[in-house]
Design a protein around this motif. Structure first.
Motif, PDB file in Angstrom:
ATOM      1  N   CYS A  78       0.815  -1.223   0.000  1.00  0.00           N
ATOM      2  CA  CYS A  78       0.000   0.000   0.000  1.00  0.00           C
ATOM      3  C   CYS A  78       0.847   1.272   0.000  1.00  0.00           C
ATOM      4  N   ALA A  79       2.109   1.154   0.363  1.00  0.00           N
ATOM      5  CA  ALA A  79       2.966   2.336   0.457  1.00  0.00           C
ATOM      6  C   ALA A  79       3.054   3.119  -0.856  1.00  0.00           C
ATOM      7  N   PRO A  80       3.176   2.462  -2.024  1.00  0.00           N
ATOM      8  CA  PRO A  80       3.244   3.243  -3.263  1.00  0.00           C
ATOM      9  C   PRO A  80       1.988   4.101  -3.480  1.00  0.00           C
ATOM     10  N   ARG A  81       0.820   3.608  -3.111  1.00  0.00           N
ATOM     11  CA  ARG A  81      -0.398   4.414  -3.271  1.00  0.00           C
ATOM     12  C   ARG A  81      -0.371   5.633  -2.369  1.00  0.00           C
ATOM     13  N   HIS A  82       0.277   5.513  -1.224  1.00  0.00           N
ATOM     14  CA  HIS A  82       0.351   6.624  -0.278  1.00  0.00           C
ATOM     15  C   HIS A  82       1.274   7.730  -0.797  1.00  0.00           C
TER      16      HIS A  82
END
Length: 93
Positions: A78-82
């Protein structure tokens, strides 16, 4: 179940606990003490659990990525979406 890697770390926690209460053990740690520490470590992990700020799902113990800007915990996936494609978030919590 070991918190830091394997049974040796659990044993170190048990030995530190014995030392902390001024007791010693005869070399073989009683099974009851192993079980007690294992349950305590499981409870610690459960209480230390975090939820992903992007998907809202629980994150495995010590598997989170924390945003340095806003402090939110994230799954690795999920980090890339953040952060991307918009770059670093503007929100501050």
């Amino acid at each position: 179940m070991a918190l830091f890697g394997d049974w040796r770390d659990t044993r170190a926690v048990i030995e530190a606990a014995y030392e902390g209460i001024g007791e010693s053990h005869p070399g073989n740690i009683p099974r009851r003490d192993w079980n007690l520490v294992e349950r305590a470590l499981e409870k610690f992990k459960a209480l230390s659990g975090r939820t992903c700020g992007e998907c809202g799902q629980p994150i495995a113990f010590r598997a989170e990525i924390v945003c340095l800007d806003c402090g939110v915990a994230l799954h690795k996936g999920c980090a890339p979406r953040h952060f991307w494609p918009a770059g670093r978030p503007d929100r501050r919590d």
